[in-house]
Write an enzyme that holds these catalytic residues in place. Sequence first.
Site, PDB file in Angstrom:
ATOM      1  N   CYS A 102       0.893  -1.162   0.000  1.00 56.89           N
ATOM      2  CA  CYS A 102       0.000   0.000   0.000  1.00 56.89           C
ATOM      3  C   CYS A 102       0.929   1.208   0.000  1.00 56.89           C
ATOM      4  O   CYS A 102       1.546   1.513   1.025  1.00 56.89           O
ATOM      5  CB  CYS A 102      -0.893   0.006   1.231  1.00 56.89           C
ATOM      6  SG  CYS A 102      -1.817   1.547   1.417  1.00 56.89           S
ATOM      7  N   CYS A 105      -0.635   4.433   2.241  1.00 55.54           N
ATOM      8  CA  CYS A 105      -0.645   4.342   3.711  1.00 55.54           C
ATOM      9  C   CYS A 105      -0.115   2.960   4.064  1.00 55.54           C
ATOM     10  O   CYS A 105       1.061   2.706   3.781  1.00 55.54           O
ATOM     11  CB  CYS A 105      -2.006   4.657   4.303  1.00 55.54           C
ATOM     12  SG  CYS A 105      -3.439   3.980   3.449  1.00 55.54           S
ATOM     13  N   SER A 106      -0.914   2.095   4.652  1.00 59.34           N
ATOM     14  CA  SER A 106      -0.393   0.770   4.987  1.00 59.34           C
ATOM     15  C   SER A 106      -1.510  -0.255   4.996  1.00 59.34           C
ATOM     16  O   SER A 106      -1.546  -1.134   5.854  1.00 59.34           O
ATOM     17  CB  SER A 106       0.280   0.790   6.357  1.00 59.34           C
ATOM     18  OG  SER A 106       1.242   1.804   6.407  1.00 59.34           O
ATOM     19  N   CYS A 107      -2.429  -0.173   4.038  1.00 61.85           N
ATOM     20  CA  CYS A 107      -3.540  -1.115   3.987  1.00 61.85           C
ATOM     21  C   CYS A 107      -2.996  -2.544   3.913  1.00 61.85           C
ATOM     22  O   CYS A 107      -2.018  -2.803   3.209  1.00 61.85           O
ATOM     23  CB  CYS A 107      -4.418  -0.836   2.775  1.00 61.85           C
ATOM     24  SG  CYS A 107      -5.098   0.825   2.792  1.00 61.85           S
TER      25      CYS A 107
END
Lengths: 197, 100, 105
Positions: A102, A105-107
């Site tokens: 991701c 962000c950090s999905c």
Amino acid sequence: MSELGKYAPLTYFQLMEVSLRELLVEKGVVSDAEVDAVATDMKTRGPERGAKVVARAWTDPAYKQRLLADGTAACEELGLDVPALRLVVVENTPEVHNVIVCTLCSCYPRMLLGLPPDWYKSREYRSRVVREPRAVLAEFGTAIPDEVAIRVHDSTADMRYLVLPLRPADTEDWSEQRLAGIVTRDSMIGVAPAKAA
Amino acid sequence: MTVETRFRPGERVRVMQAYPLGHVRTPYYIRGASGVIERVCGAFPNPEELAQMRSGLPKQPLYRVRFAQAEVWPDYRGGRADTIEVEIFQHWLDRAEVGE
Amino acid sequence: MIERSHHDMGGLPAGKVERSEHDYAQWERRVDALMVLLSGIKGPKKLLTVDELRKNIEALGPEAYDKMSYYERWVTSITQSMIQRGVISTEELARKMVEVERRDG
């Protein structure tokens, strides 16, 4: 900030967490019990949930087809709840290797793998794996032959991704449970293969 | 309340090359690139609106779009068959001209 | 530069990936739980969307974004969102932070 005589002072952000939470509890927005219950629930979610899905797909071709068609429904079929998660399972084959990131962000498929490792959220991984996936995979000790295509999946919106790794050779007579034991988190992110060792 | 789905799997699309303000889920690196619709993911509230505490309705169709890595990165050092897939909302996509 | 926001980093040069990880601390897990509850991922509440969380993280300056840990960014963003939504006020937060620091700090 540390003052004399104070033991392990809260950091500014820990102070913010305590303050925010206490305000929300006072206002009846959340309760401490709810917060603790959710935090504890998340702690119990680890990669073994994803591994269960992979092992089933390796041993049951019809299940694999359902999993690739609708990841969320196929998880629910195994009794795994995946709230707020529209799961897309991408299958590694001898021709294609998949890897997940991701960049914005950090999905992460947290309901199947737990909270993500720090490196997944790092600037280095997020910046580079989209542009030089082979170099990044090599840093994980994973060499992808030139004739295998790499497919990077950037989780930018509402889907979450899980890699269905290749089933290792010489595991034909293994039980589903034994297979689940070799399905690592990293193999379901796509930075490593699943290995029979 | 859902915006009508304009594209089908296999169709060639181009990502709008725009750099607005606000909360945007179309990564910088893919703006202006052309690719092929891999799947229709469904329709979801528009994140650009949700971020500003509005409803995000009508829902916007969301697609997986597949791009050839060699076209995304001029200096790409990998196989010609390498691809990258990105989720992109419909309002960021235009139909690509034939032959693009 | 406004054209490319700091968080939007795909394709930029960066160093080697350090395969770091840590066991999350309890306060980090509570921040995560607050997000799950406030956003209605679990439970009926819809006081915050994931995109508001992201927006307020993106609004951190580049220096703060890089320096802060993941859940430091989250707690800052959730708190900011709760102020923007009027669930808490800045004054309430200020008074509470002073109180908690005196008590637990």
